[in-house]
Motif scaffolding. Structure first.
Motif, short mmCIF file in Angstrom:
data_model
loop_
_atom_site.label_atom_id
_atom_site.label_comp_id
_atom_site.label_asym_id
_atom_site.label_seq_id
_atom_site.Cartn_x
_atom_site.Cartn_y
_atom_site.Cartn_z
N SER A 1 -2.17 1.47 -6.05
CA SER A 1 -2.25 0.97 -4.67
C SER A 1 -3.72 0.76 -4.30
O SER A 1 -4.58 1.56 -4.70
CB SER A 1 -1.62 1.98 -3.72
OG SER A 1 -1.83 1.63 -2.38
N PRO A 2 -4.04 -0.33 -3.58
CA PRO A 2 -3.15 -1.40 -3.11
C PRO A 2 -2.82 -2.38 -4.22
O PRO A 2 -3.58 -2.54 -5.18
CB PRO A 2 -3.98 -2.07 -2.01
CG PRO A 2 -5.40 -1.84 -2.45
CD PRO A 2 -5.43 -0.49 -3.10
N GLU B 1 0.83 -1.20 0.00
CA GLU B 1 0.00 0.00 0.00
C GLU B 1 0.87 1.25 0.00
O GLU B 1 1.98 1.25 0.54
CB GLU B 1 -0.91 0.02 1.23
CG GLU B 1 -1.87 -1.17 1.31
CD GLU B 1 -2.66 -1.19 2.59
OE1 GLU B 1 -3.78 -1.74 2.58
OE2 GLU B 1 -2.15 -0.67 3.61
#
Length: 289
Positions: free
Chosen positions: A272-273, A254
């Motif tokens: 992200s993630p 993350e």
């Protein structure tokens, strides 16, 4: 859970198990050496397995499974850097022969892992003589790509661009990019393993037979930053200070922004993630160590 890898084959004796190898190399690479190229061709001929097809980058395209089958290739010798080994293995998925990676780049991490630190002709001679081991290798899979060696994630991957500039344009040009890489490493949003509180300038993911290991690089002091810069410019980012964060079959990373990545030496990005899972190569690789 421990990942199981099968299809291990051992060969003995001096008769080569191969008769029609193909060779991939890059004659525009900074590490290309014509004399070594000749040694590789001669080693195949001496083993009674003359090179049946050559793919010389960047003039030629990498072969796919259909091209290898059409030429009855039974061994793919890849004498290039880690990134091209990745591309070659991915491109010929579906072909049933093995791939022999030889050190022909800057880091040569996969070759060292499978053969130790030996010259390319020596490794080839051993593989042609008594084979060694043939088996798939553990890999890291994401939604976008597959890595056979490492994934480096985070703003510190900016140093990889400095390294490439130094390699292609020299130290002076690289020194102009180094301040930006330092700024990214120290001040850009870091990356962390989901469920962990610590964020790092980069996290190194490595595929192993027990799962993916995640190591965060540590840059808490001026000395750490200097050591990391030297490690990246010298080639192997793993030489810098780092600490183990996790080992698991799946790692989720993350960050507060798009995550910069280096897959086997090739730069990329991922939102992200980002999920990374342990896998195994569809292709067999030959190990001689």
């Amino acid at each position: 859970m421990r990942v199981t890898f099968s299809r291990v084959v051992r060969w003995a004796g001096m008769t080569s198990p191969y008769s029609r190898p193909a060779l991939i190399c890059n004659d525009r690479s900074g590490s290309y050496d014509e004399s070594i190229h000749r040694q590789l061709i001669d080693a195949c001929a001496a083993a009674g397995a003359s090179v049946a097809a050559s793919f010389i980058l960047p003039k030629d395209d990498l072969p796919d499974a259909a091209a290898l089958r059409a030429s009855a290739i039974d061994l793919l010798i890849v004498w290039t850097g880690d990134g091209t080994i990745n591309a070659a293995a991915t491109g010929c998925e579906g072909w049933h022969g093995p791939l022999l990676p030889l050190p022909g780049g800057t880091l040569n991490l996969l070759s060292k892992q499978l053969h130790g630190d030996h010259p390319a002709p020596t490794i080839l001679e051993r593989a042609l003589a008594n084979g060694g081991r043939r088996a798939p290798v553990p890999t890291i899979r994401s939604a976008a790509r597959e890595a056979f060696i490492t994934v480096v994630a985070g703003p510190a991957t900016r140093w990889a661009e400095v390294r490439e500039t130094m390699r292609s344009q020299g130290l002076i040009e690289a020194s102009r990019e180094a301040p930006d890489a330092l700024e990214e490493m120290l001040n850009a949003p870091g990356v962390q393993v989901a469920g962990s509180d610590a964020a790092y300038p980069a996290i190194i993911l490595t595929p192993t037979r027990e799962g993916i290991t995640a190591d965060g690089i540590v840059a808490d002091a001026t000395g750490d930053v200097l050591r990391h810069g030297l490690a990246w410019l010298g080639g192997d980012f793993r030489d810098g200070p780092h600490e183990r964060v996790a080992t698991a079959e799946t790692i989720i990373l993350e960050s507060d922004r798009i995550i910069a990545l280096e897959y086997d030496g090739e730069l990329a990005e991922i939102p992200s993630p980002a999920r990374f899972s342990i896998g195994q190569s569809a292709l067999d690789f030959i190990a001689t160590a």
